[in-house]
Design an enzyme around this catalytic site. Sequence first.
Site, mmCIF file in Angstrom:
data_model
loop_
_atom_site.group_PDB
_atom_site.id
_atom_site.type_symbol
_atom_site.label_atom_id
_atom_site.label_comp_id
_atom_site.label_asym_id
_atom_site.label_seq_id
_atom_site.Cartn_x
_atom_site.Cartn_y
_atom_site.Cartn_z
ATOM 1 N N CYS A 117 -25.731 -36.379 95.533
ATOM 2 C CA CYS A 117 -25.299 -36.329 94.128
ATOM 3 C C CYS A 117 -24.318 -37.446 93.770
ATOM 4 C CB CYS A 117 -24.662 -34.977 93.812
ATOM 5 S SG CYS A 117 -25.855 -33.643 93.971
ATOM 6 N N HIS A 264 -21.563 -35.797 86.795
ATOM 7 C CA HIS A 264 -22.717 -35.258 87.495
ATOM 8 C C HIS A 264 -22.983 -33.840 86.989
ATOM 9 C CE1 HIS A 264 -25.644 -34.382 90.436
ATOM 10 N NE2 HIS A 264 -24.933 -33.402 90.961
ATOM 11 N N ASN A 294 -30.190 -29.922 88.067
ATOM 12 C CA ASN A 294 -29.472 -30.931 88.864
ATOM 13 C C ASN A 294 -30.505 -31.939 89.374
ATOM 14 O OD1 ASN A 294 -28.046 -32.432 90.706
ATOM 15 N ND2 ASN A 294 -27.175 -30.678 91.793
HETATM 16 O O1 UT7 Z 1 -24.434 -31.097 93.651
HETATM 17 C C1 UT7 Z 1 -24.069 -29.951 94.366
HETATM 18 C C2 UT7 Z 1 -25.187 -28.961 94.272
HETATM 19 N N1 UT7 Z 1 -24.869 -27.587 94.301
HETATM 20 C C3 UT7 Z 1 -23.940 -26.957 93.584
HETATM 21 O O2 UT7 Z 1 -23.120 -27.510 92.903
HETATM 22 C C4 UT7 Z 1 -23.941 -25.472 93.627
HETATM 23 C C5 UT7 Z 1 -22.568 -24.868 93.604
HETATM 24 N N2 UT7 Z 1 -22.675 -23.424 93.682
HETATM 25 C C6 UT7 Z 1 -23.091 -22.679 92.656
HETATM 26 O O3 UT7 Z 1 -23.352 -23.199 91.586
HETATM 27 C C7 UT7 Z 1 -23.184 -21.187 92.849
HETATM 28 O O4 UT7 Z 1 -22.708 -20.854 94.150
HETATM 29 C C8 UT7 Z 1 -24.624 -20.643 92.663
HETATM 30 C C9 UT7 Z 1 -24.983 -20.716 91.187
HETATM 31 C C10 UT7 Z 1 -25.621 -21.401 93.480
HETATM 32 C C11 UT7 Z 1 -24.686 -19.182 93.083
HETATM 33 O O5 UT7 Z 1 -23.744 -18.408 92.352
HETATM 34 P P1 UT7 Z 1 -22.809 -17.373 93.102
HETATM 35 O O6 UT7 Z 1 -22.032 -16.666 92.061
HETATM 36 O O7 UT7 Z 1 -22.046 -18.104 94.151
HETATM 37 O O8 UT7 Z 1 -23.868 -16.384 93.710
HETATM 38 P P2 UT7 Z 1 -23.978 -15.841 95.198
HETATM 39 O O9 UT7 Z 1 -24.585 -16.862 96.071
HETATM 40 O O10 UT7 Z 1 -22.655 -15.250 95.623
HETATM 41 O O11 UT7 Z 1 -24.973 -14.666 95.024
HETATM 42 C C12 UT7 Z 1 -24.685 -13.532 94.186
HETATM 43 C C13 UT7 Z 1 -25.918 -12.671 94.132
HETATM 44 C C14 UT7 Z 1 -26.510 -12.395 95.512
HETATM 45 O O12 UT7 Z 1 -27.041 -11.098 95.508
HETATM 46 P P3 UT7 Z 1 -26.203 -9.876 96.178
HETATM 47 O O13 UT7 Z 1 -25.987 -10.270 97.604
HETATM 48 O O14 UT7 Z 1 -24.931 -9.800 95.395
HETATM 49 O O15 UT7 Z 1 -27.122 -8.711 95.981
HETATM 50 C C15 UT7 Z 1 -27.646 -13.371 95.603
HETATM 51 O O16 UT7 Z 1 -28.682 -12.935 96.455
HETATM 52 O O17 UT7 Z 1 -26.933 -13.349 93.392
HETATM 53 C C16 UT7 Z 1 -28.125 -13.423 94.171
HETATM 54 N N3 UT7 Z 1 -28.827 -14.645 93.828
HETATM 55 C C17 UT7 Z 1 -29.709 -14.703 92.835
HETATM 56 N N4 UT7 Z 1 -30.183 -13.771 91.983
HETATM 57 C C18 UT7 Z 1 -31.092 -14.155 91.071
HETATM 58 C C19 UT7 Z 1 -28.690 -15.884 94.381
HETATM 59 N N5 UT7 Z 1 -29.499 -16.733 93.755
HETATM 60 C C20 UT7 Z 1 -30.152 -16.043 92.781
HETATM 61 C C21 UT7 Z 1 -31.110 -16.379 91.816
HETATM 62 N N6 UT7 Z 1 -31.553 -15.396 90.974
HETATM 63 N N7 UT7 Z 1 -31.600 -17.614 91.684
#
Ligand code: UT7
Length: 337
Positions: A117, A264, A294
């Site tokens: 990125c 970004h 992204n």
């Molecule tokens: O250039 C760098 C690239 N990456 C980034 O910048 C990403 C940075 N991180 C983020 O933006 C966030 O961490 C995410 C948006 C990817 C995820 O958000 P989060 O609030 O950290 O979610 P999480 O990983 O803690 O997951 C929360 C819940 C989980 O379910 P349980 O365990 O609470 O039942 C996940 O399984 O959300 C679930 N989950 C989803 N649900 C629906 C994870 N991905 C998804 C999805 N759709 N796509």
Amino acid sequence: MSNVRSKIMGVGYYVPPRVVTNDDLVKLYGIDTSDEWIQQRTGIQQRHYVDPGVTNADLAVEASKKALDAAGVKKEEIDFILYATLSPDHEFPGTSCFFQAKFGIPGVPAMDIRNQCTGFLYLLSMANALVRTGQYKRILVIGSEVHSRGLDLSTQGRDVAVLFGDAAGAAVVGPCAPGDQSEILSVHLHADGEHAKDLWLEAPGCAFHPFRLPKDALETRSIYPQMNGKTVFLNAVRRMPEVVLEALKHHNLKMSEVDLVVPHQANLRINEAVAKFLSVPEEKFFNTIQRFGNTTAATIPIGLSEAAAQGKLKKGMLVAMPAFGSGFTWGAALVRW
Ligand code: UT7
């Protein structure tokens, strides 16, 4: 030391025509996700995916044509190709070589980097330095990504898969004419390899023994990008403002003097937090993630092109461009447009 200054002469971008909405991810790929979840957590509404037969270099060709048009530069004038991608067409040679042949500029040096990125900023820093030495005069800087073919488009991979889209962005970097106030003021770069595995694609790779593609790569999912999302998020919201302030301090400038931030686009929530930390009003913070997701190294030239097309980026403006991503790598460019 040469007293040549360098500037971005023109930018352009290209996205493949196929739009994939959040609902499409559910309908077409059967991913257990929803438009509501994706929009709430990331701001993303849709992204673009390539059709069969279209390559990373193909996207770069289209973006480069637009950048050259905007710069008023002919392709024969390009004397260096700098190419950032984490989704190369082949392992080697670099995609810059495939691009060079397709674009039809034989003999011009072509180089790939892998800085994810932050790739565009790493290249902008190089291009700025190379133009200032007088060694090159028309450098084509490209960020191009075909993410759709590398993602785990299943429920298991949903945390990463919903974030990324395919696109290419390009810029022509060259010397400033006498009296021209446009200038790349500086680019400030950082990396912290302690976090390399917090956002990475493990395989294939020569760290594996005895062969670079382990037999169980699909079952262990080492062939798909893996992310420690919360760690990425927390570091991004800390590092992006920090490096913008570092760049401003270098020039004895204040945040209030910045006319536009073109950051970004990893997550709209990250950018909202960065804007808040820097006290930048919404209208000065230019986001495109809603339409493209992204797009890694392509993102900043997309933002610059869109902001210019919408009349939000005008000559003479002071522009800050921060980025953060896998590596971890991060940085910020400060440009007088
Ligand atoms: O250039 C760098 C690239 N990456 C980034 O910048 C990403 C940075 N991180 C983020 O933006 C966030 O961490 C995410 C948006 C990817 C995820 O958000 P989060 O609030 O950290 O979610 P999480 O990983 O803690 O997951 C929360 C819940 C989980 O379910 P349980 O365990 O609470 O039942 C996940 O399984 O959300 C679930 N989950 C989803 N649900 C629906 C994870 N991905 C998804 C999805 N759709 N796509």
